[in-house]
Design a protein around this motif. Structure first.
Motif, short mmCIF file in Angstrom:
data_model
loop_
_atom_site.label_atom_id
_atom_site.label_comp_id
_atom_site.label_asym_id
_atom_site.label_seq_id
_atom_site.Cartn_x
_atom_site.Cartn_y
_atom_site.Cartn_z
N THR A 190 -1.85 12.64 -7.30
CA THR A 190 -3.11 12.83 -7.92
C THR A 190 -3.25 11.88 -9.06
OG1 THR A 190 -2.04 14.70 -9.10
CG2 THR A 190 -3.19 15.17 -6.91
N TYR A 191 -2.42 11.45 -9.59
CA TYR A 191 -2.56 10.58 -10.79
C TYR A 191 -2.73 9.08 -10.51
CZ TYR A 191 2.14 10.01 -9.66
OH TYR A 191 3.48 9.78 -9.19
N CYS A 192 -2.36 8.42 -9.26
CA CYS A 192 -2.22 7.30 -8.83
C CYS A 192 -3.14 6.45 -8.38
CB CYS A 192 -0.93 7.26 -8.21
SG CYS A 192 -0.42 5.35 -7.78
N ILE A 193 -3.60 5.18 -8.71
CA ILE A 193 -4.47 4.54 -8.04
C ILE A 193 -4.23 3.51 -6.94
CG2 ILE A 193 -3.90 2.74 -9.93
CD1 ILE A 193 -7.43 3.49 -9.43
N VAL A 194 -2.85 3.48 -6.86
CA VAL A 194 -2.35 2.52 -5.83
C VAL A 194 -3.02 2.69 -4.36
CG1 VAL A 194 -0.38 1.84 -4.77
CG2 VAL A 194 -0.19 1.93 -7.07
N PRO A 195 -3.17 3.82 -4.00
CA PRO A 195 -3.57 3.85 -2.66
C PRO A 195 -4.96 3.20 -2.50
CG PRO A 195 -2.62 5.90 -2.93
CD PRO A 195 -2.47 5.23 -4.29
N ASN A 240 0.91 16.37 -6.49
CA ASN A 240 1.03 16.13 -5.07
C ASN A 240 2.22 15.32 -4.76
OD1 ASN A 240 0.03 16.51 -2.29
ND2 ASN A 240 -0.99 14.34 -2.40
N ARG A 241 3.45 15.60 -5.32
CA ARG A 241 4.64 14.88 -5.01
C ARG A 241 5.14 15.86 -3.86
NH1 ARG A 241 5.47 9.64 -6.65
NH2 ARG A 241 7.83 10.22 -6.86
N ARG A 242 5.83 15.56 -3.03
CA ARG A 242 6.14 16.11 -1.84
C ARG A 242 7.83 16.79 -2.02
NH1 ARG A 242 6.84 12.82 1.90
NH2 ARG A 242 5.65 11.13 1.02
N GLY A 278 0.86 -1.21 0.11
CA GLY A 278 0.05 0.00 0.06
C GLY A 278 0.89 1.41 0.07
N CYS A 279 0.25 2.50 -0.07
CA CYS A 279 0.87 3.71 -0.01
C CYS A 279 -0.22 4.76 0.57
CB CYS A 279 1.30 3.94 -1.56
SG CYS A 279 2.15 5.60 -1.67
N ASN A 280 0.52 5.75 1.15
CA ASN A 280 -0.02 6.95 1.83
C ASN A 280 -0.12 7.95 1.23
OD1 ASN A 280 -0.74 5.05 4.05
ND2 ASN A 280 0.87 6.08 5.30
N ASN A 281 0.60 8.15 0.04
CA ASN A 281 1.19 9.33 -0.67
C ASN A 281 0.05 9.92 -1.36
OD1 ASN A 281 3.40 9.70 0.77
ND2 ASN A 281 4.67 8.26 -0.94
N PHE A 282 -0.84 9.26 -2.03
CA PHE A 282 -2.08 9.96 -3.00
C PHE A 282 -1.52 11.06 -3.82
CE2 PHE A 282 -4.37 7.99 0.53
CZ PHE A 282 -5.51 7.31 0.16
S1 SF4 Z 1 2.97 7.08 -7.31
FE1 SF4 Z 1 1.09 5.89 -6.13
S2 SF4 Z 1 2.49 4.29 -5.13
FE2 SF4 Z 1 3.90 5.79 -5.77
S3 SF4 Z 1 4.04 7.30 -4.14
FE3 SF4 Z 1 2.59 8.27 -5.48
S4 SF4 Z 1 0.66 7.37 -4.47
FE4 SF4 Z 1 2.20 6.10 -3.87
#
Ligand code: SF4
Length: 441
Positions: free
Chosen positions: A162-167, A277-279, A156-160
């Motif tokens: 804005t393009y990513c479906i993983v969370p 939304n990259r930090r 999983g991932c907490n980063n959200f």
């Molecule tokens: S791209 Fe997706 S998996 Fe990678 S850090 Fe962002 S939300 Fe998480």
């Protein structure tokens, strides 16, 4: 003996899940087959990172549905990220499916098999915030034969971004217990694997969620490095701002940890990074990469980039091209932006980049990656390097071994002996875009 066929799409995490599912299925006397026509149980382990992958999944199982309608006695399972996301909806679109299994619940597979054999139809996609390590202990893993064992350390991932479906498909970040990871690594080494790759959407935040102990990636690397025998350790994927000095220093100090970092940048433009939304911004990314290059000789740094993110201007796109040059990125995965349901950026329809422009940017990005990859490979011509041999084959009448250097460069070497799984010293004699040529020393 029964036969199972699993079609695995997408990333290493899915491949690792498939190996776990095959391990569980072996308790029900299932043996893997490579031809779907020979299988009693057909499963697809889906990826939802792009719309294209999702469409491919439905098209692949269509044939299986046809076989079933024609009277073939088979069971069909729909698993992975699309399953997690769509759950019961899958039955509407593909009514011949016997079970839907999401990414959070793969250890429910044994129960599911019992139920479908009793004639039930099952959907197991509830989200969970826990890893399933206790269940993991009970089952073996049927690893694909080779030299490299992939071991998930976080899920999983907490980063959200804005393009990513993983969370949404893999849920919030959970770290697996070190004892389980170390045991899986030891089992893989006992089975003859020579390389351990620790896997996670964001490996550097490993352990942040442990409430009762202070145990992070650096400690895990130390404990794995202490296992006996000659083998290599890698870890992917790193989130730029989570890479700590302690981690870099520990990786340098440990002899089995390789000089390789995969650090997705996604865009060279600080404005686009903000919208994603990259930090971090361009300057922060630059500092991290420069620091690693200074501290780790011969390090390979690879990245990921998206072409045509909503609202990306030509100037912002060009910043991505200059970033690849400026940071001397050795290789990058590139993708054209694909809107994914539920994600924030997918709602910015009025900012979508026209397909023709997006395709051209994707192509230009690919050309830039190729150019830099060749430049990076040329640096090693004339050097002596150690490779871990991964395969042996005949190409146009010549026997070849192919292996990877510690810094993850692929090297092809003429050799008449199958040295798969061995560490071999070679002299680099030539450089091509995607690989190096070598000679045995
Ligand atoms: S791209 Fe997706 S998996 Fe990678 S850090 Fe962002 S939300 Fe998480």
């Amino acid at each position: 003996m029964k036969h199972v066929y699993i079609d695995t799409m997408g990333c290493q995490m899915n491949k690792s899940d498939t190996e776990r599912m095959l391990g569980m299925l072996s308790h029900f006397d299932y043996v893997e087959v490579k031809n779907p026509e020979e299988a009693d149980l057909l499963m697809i382990n889906t990826c939802s990172i792009r719309q294209l992958s999702e469409d491919k999944a439905f098209s692949a199982i269509g044939t299986w549905g046809k076989w079933k309608k024609e009277g073939k006695d088979i069971k069909i399972g729909f698993c992975g990220c699309v399953a997690q996301q769509k759950a019961e909806e899958i039955f509407k679109r593909a009514p011949y499916v016997d079970f839907v299994l999401g990414t959070h619940k793969i250890y429910s597979l044994p129960e599911i098999i019992k139920k479908i054999n009793a004639g039930e139809r099952v959907c197991e996609c509830t989200e969970t915030n826990a890893t399933e390590d206790n269940l993991a202990k009970e089952y073996n893993i049927e690893r694909v034969k080779g030299v490299n064992a992939w071991i998930p350390i976080t899920e999983g991932c907490n980063n959200f971004c804005t393009y990513c479906i993983v969370p949404y498909t893999r849920g919030r970040e959970r770290s697996r217990m070190p004892e389980i990871i170390i045991k899986e690594a030891q089992d893989a080494l006992n089975a003859g694997f020579k390389e351990i790759t620790l896997l996670g959407q964001n490996v550097d935040s490993y352990g942040k969620d442990f409430k009762d102990r202070n145990y992070r990636l650096a400690q895990l690397l130390r404990d794995l490095n202490a296992l006996e025998g000659k083998f290599r350790i890698r870890f992917v994927t790193s989130y730029p701002t989570d890479i700590t000095d302690e981690l870099i220093e520990t990786a340098i100090e440990l002899d089995k940890v390789c000089e390789y970092y995969h650090i997705p940048m996604q865009s060279g433009s600080s404005e686009v990074l903000k919208a994603m939304n990259r930090r971090y911004d361009r300057e922060t990314y630059a500092k991290i990469v420069q620091k690693i290059r200074k501290m780790v000789p011969d390090v390979t740094i690879t990245s990921d980039f998206i072409a045509g993110f909503p609202g990306e201007t030509e100037e912002q796109f060009e910043e991505t091209l200059t970033a690849i040059d400026e940071f001397e990125l050795d290789y990058s995965n590139v993708a054209a932006y694909s809107p994914r349901e539920k994600t924030v950026a997918a709602k910015w329809v009025d900012k979508y980049i026209p397909e023709d422009i997006k395709d051209k940017r994707f192509q230009r990005l690919n050309d830039k990656v190729k150019e830099n990859c060749l430049k990076s490979n040329k640096k090693y011509v004339g050097r002596e390097m150690e490779i871990l041999v991964e395969s042996f084959y005949n190409h146009k009448g010549k026997n070849i071994i192919t292996g990877k250097t510690r810094n993850n460069k692929t090297v092809h070497v003429p050799c008449d002996k199958d040295l798969t799984g061995e560490f071999v010293n070679v002299k680099i004699s030539g450089a091509k875009t995607w690989y190096l040529q070598g000679e045995l020393i």
